[in-house]
Design a protein around this motif. Structure first.
Motif, PDB file in Angstrom:
ATOM      1  N   TYR A   1       2.701   0.435   0.874  1.00 17.82           N
ATOM      2  CA  TYR A   1       3.085  -1.017   0.771  1.00 17.82           C
ATOM      3  C   TYR A   1       4.418  -1.210   1.936  1.00 17.82           C
ATOM      4  O   TYR A   1       3.984  -2.312   2.559  1.00 17.82           O
ATOM      5  CB  TYR A   1       3.839  -1.226  -0.613  1.00 17.82           C
TER       6      TYR A   1
ATOM      7  N   ASP B   1       2.228  -1.310   5.178  1.00 21.32           N
ATOM      8  CA  ASP B   1       1.568  -2.565   5.437  1.00 21.32           C
ATOM      9  C   ASP B   1       2.348  -3.783   5.569  1.00 21.32           C
ATOM     10  O   ASP B   1       1.845  -4.853   6.285  1.00 21.32           O
ATOM     11  CB  ASP B   1       0.625  -2.913   4.141  1.00 21.32           C
TER      12      ASP B   1
ATOM     13  N   LEU C   1       0.797  -3.037  -6.489  1.00 19.00           N
ATOM     14  CA  LEU C   1       1.576  -4.098  -5.925  1.00 19.00           C
ATOM     15  C   LEU C   1       2.909  -4.048  -6.705  1.00 19.00           C
ATOM     16  O   LEU C   1       2.849  -3.951  -8.034  1.00 19.00           O
ATOM     17  CB  LEU C   1       1.040  -5.405  -5.789  1.00 19.00           C
TER      18      LEU C   1
END
Length: 488
Positions: A94, A97, A161
């Motif tokens: 995460y 990204d 997420l």
């Protein structure tokens, strides 16, 4: 004796005395001594104690087997170490990204409901991490956990997420727990807010960009075509654009160029929308989304171009006419139809001077009359004549079309033969009029002038023949009618 060969049974009774015998007697009867019996003890309490010991030993064995017993909703969490290992991988991906920053100590932690207990919440706290334009005081993400029954226990899996992409403060480090006994770093663990990622070479994006400071072009920066007109209203070369995850800076060896432009209606000779694109130093054009190309819209865009790029253009293809505006200066391209870039193209003249001339015709007596020359307006145009079929020979020129009529007393006004008309430019150049009408019954006088024409003197005089054979001769007389069109 018996006969030879005859045998007799042996006498088994001989030599032995035979009964009757007396009946045998058994052993004498034995009577044990009298002994007082002890009372029997109860086994119940000992069995209960033994059972409790077994239960405790089994429980202790299970405790040791589970390692660090964490619970969620009162049920043991299966393999909590594996849950955190998966979560650490999710966190790393995460952060990558989002072009964020993490340290070697950044990882995920169970959050205890009570620092002295084993019950955990249904989220993991992961950090410290920082993102572009982030706050070092807020460096922790909260990832939700999904629970699934596993026998009498519960198995947890981490969501991909976080519950909120914006990091939060770490409220109580004492509530963070890992089975390996680790402790969270202080604050943001020495992390610094990362710079925006570099854009790919040739990258482009559409705004708006509220963080960009725009500078108006230094000179004219407008073009107009059959369907649309485009004007550059702002230029910039920012170090970066955007904010947060959307922020970008130039690639190595490149710079960012930003432009803001407005789209309005063009000349009205085409209803088909134009195609817009960006082109840098002969590279392949980057098309502008058709949804952005509409009268009344304002577009903001940014491109990453080579540092030494000398040309970067906004290209407009409109009904077969291609024109350009520089993304570096806003200047129109050299091949643009320059007169269409102007917003001032018409002069309202409204003059009606008189000049005495001699009118003669076959079989008629020549006579003098006062001729009234009415000049209503003069207009600069690129497309002129019937259907706009006539254009000047060069994009840097224009037709100055003059609305002029001639009349004598008691007759309606009529067309003016072009032989009477000429145009005096400020530099002394005299231009003869041209007739752009295809029909000989009509006259459409025009002058081929520079596209930046602002002033001239319309001259009327001389001698000419009308279509009906009449001749009007003004001798040495002349009318001078000034024509002025503001620049721009």
């Amino acid at each position: 004796m018996g006969e030879q060969g005859e045998q007799h049974a042996p006498d088994l009774t001989g030599g032995w005395a035979h009964g009757p015998y007396a009946a045998p007697t058994g052993p004498a009867t034995w009577t044990p001594p009298l002994v007082q019996r002890r009372p029997r003890r109860s086994r119940g309490p000992w069995l209960v104690v033994a059972a409790l010991v077994v239960v405790l030993l089994v429980g202790a064995g299970l405790f040791l087997f589970r390692g660090d017993p964490l619970t969620l909703g009162g049920r043991y969490v299966t393999e909590p170490e594996a849950v955190l290992a998966d979560a650490d991988d999710v966190l790393a991906g995460y952060v990558e990204d989002r072009h964020g920053a993490a340290s070697d100590d950044s990882r995920c932690w169970f959050e205890l409901a009570d620092a002295e207990g084993h019950e955990v919440t249904d989220t993991l706290l992961c950090g410290p991490v920082l993102f572009v334009d982030g706050d070092p005081e807020r460096s922790w993400l909260r990832f939700p956990l999904t629970a699934a029954p596993d026998g009498g226990d519960v198995r947890l899996s981490v969501e991909p997420l976080p519950a909120d992409p914006e990091p939060e403060r770490l409220a109580d480090p004492a509530l963070l727990h890992r089975p390996d006994g680790g402790t969270p770093p202080d604050g943001s663990g020495g992390l610094e807010v990362p710079a925006p990622p570099q854009a790919e070479p040739g990258w482009s994006a559409t705004g708006p960009f509220p963080d960009v400071t725009w500078t108006p072009p230094a000179g004219p920066s407008r073009l107009s075509g059959p369907a649309a007109a485009v004007a550059v209203t702002g230029l910039a070369q920012p170090d970066r654009v955007g904010s947060g995850d959307d922020a970008r800076r130039a690639a190595d060896g490149e710079r960012l160029v930003a432009v803001r432009y407005a789209i309005t209606a063009g000349e009205g000779t085409s209803s088909a929308p134009p195609a817009l694109s960006y082109q840098v130093s002969g590279a392949d054009p980057v098309p502008v989304g058709p949804a952005l190309v509409a009268p009344g819209s304002t577009v903001e865009a940014v491109l990453s171009v080579p540092e030494d790029a000398e040309q970067a253009d906004l290209v407009v293809d409109d009904a077969g006419v291609q024109q350009r505006l520089s993304l570096l200066t806003g200047a129109p391209g050299t091949g643009n139809l320059q007169v269409l870039a102007r917003t001032n193209r018409t002069a309202e003249v409204n003059a009606a001077p008189q000049l005495v001339g001699t009118l003669s015709a076959p079989d008629r007596v020549a006579a003098q009359f006062p001729f009234t020359v009415t000049v209503t307006r003069a207009t600069l145009a690129w497309w002129a004549g019937p259907g706009g079929a006539k254009q000047p020979a060069d994009p840097g020129r224009a037709f100055l079309v003059v609305d002029v009529a001639l009349a004598i007393p008691d007759t309606p006004p009529g067309a003016v033969p072009i032989e009477y008309l000429s145009l005096l430019l400020p530099d002394g150049t005299v231009l003869r009029a041209a007739d752009l009408a295809d029909d000989p019954a009509f006259v459409l006088p025009a002058f081929d002038v520079p596209a930046d024409f602002t002033a001239g003197m319309l001259l009327f005089g001389g001698v000419a023949t009308f279509p009906d054979g009449a001749v009007a001769d003004f001798g040495g007389g002349r009318l001078d009618v000034p024509i002025g069109i503001p620049a721009g």
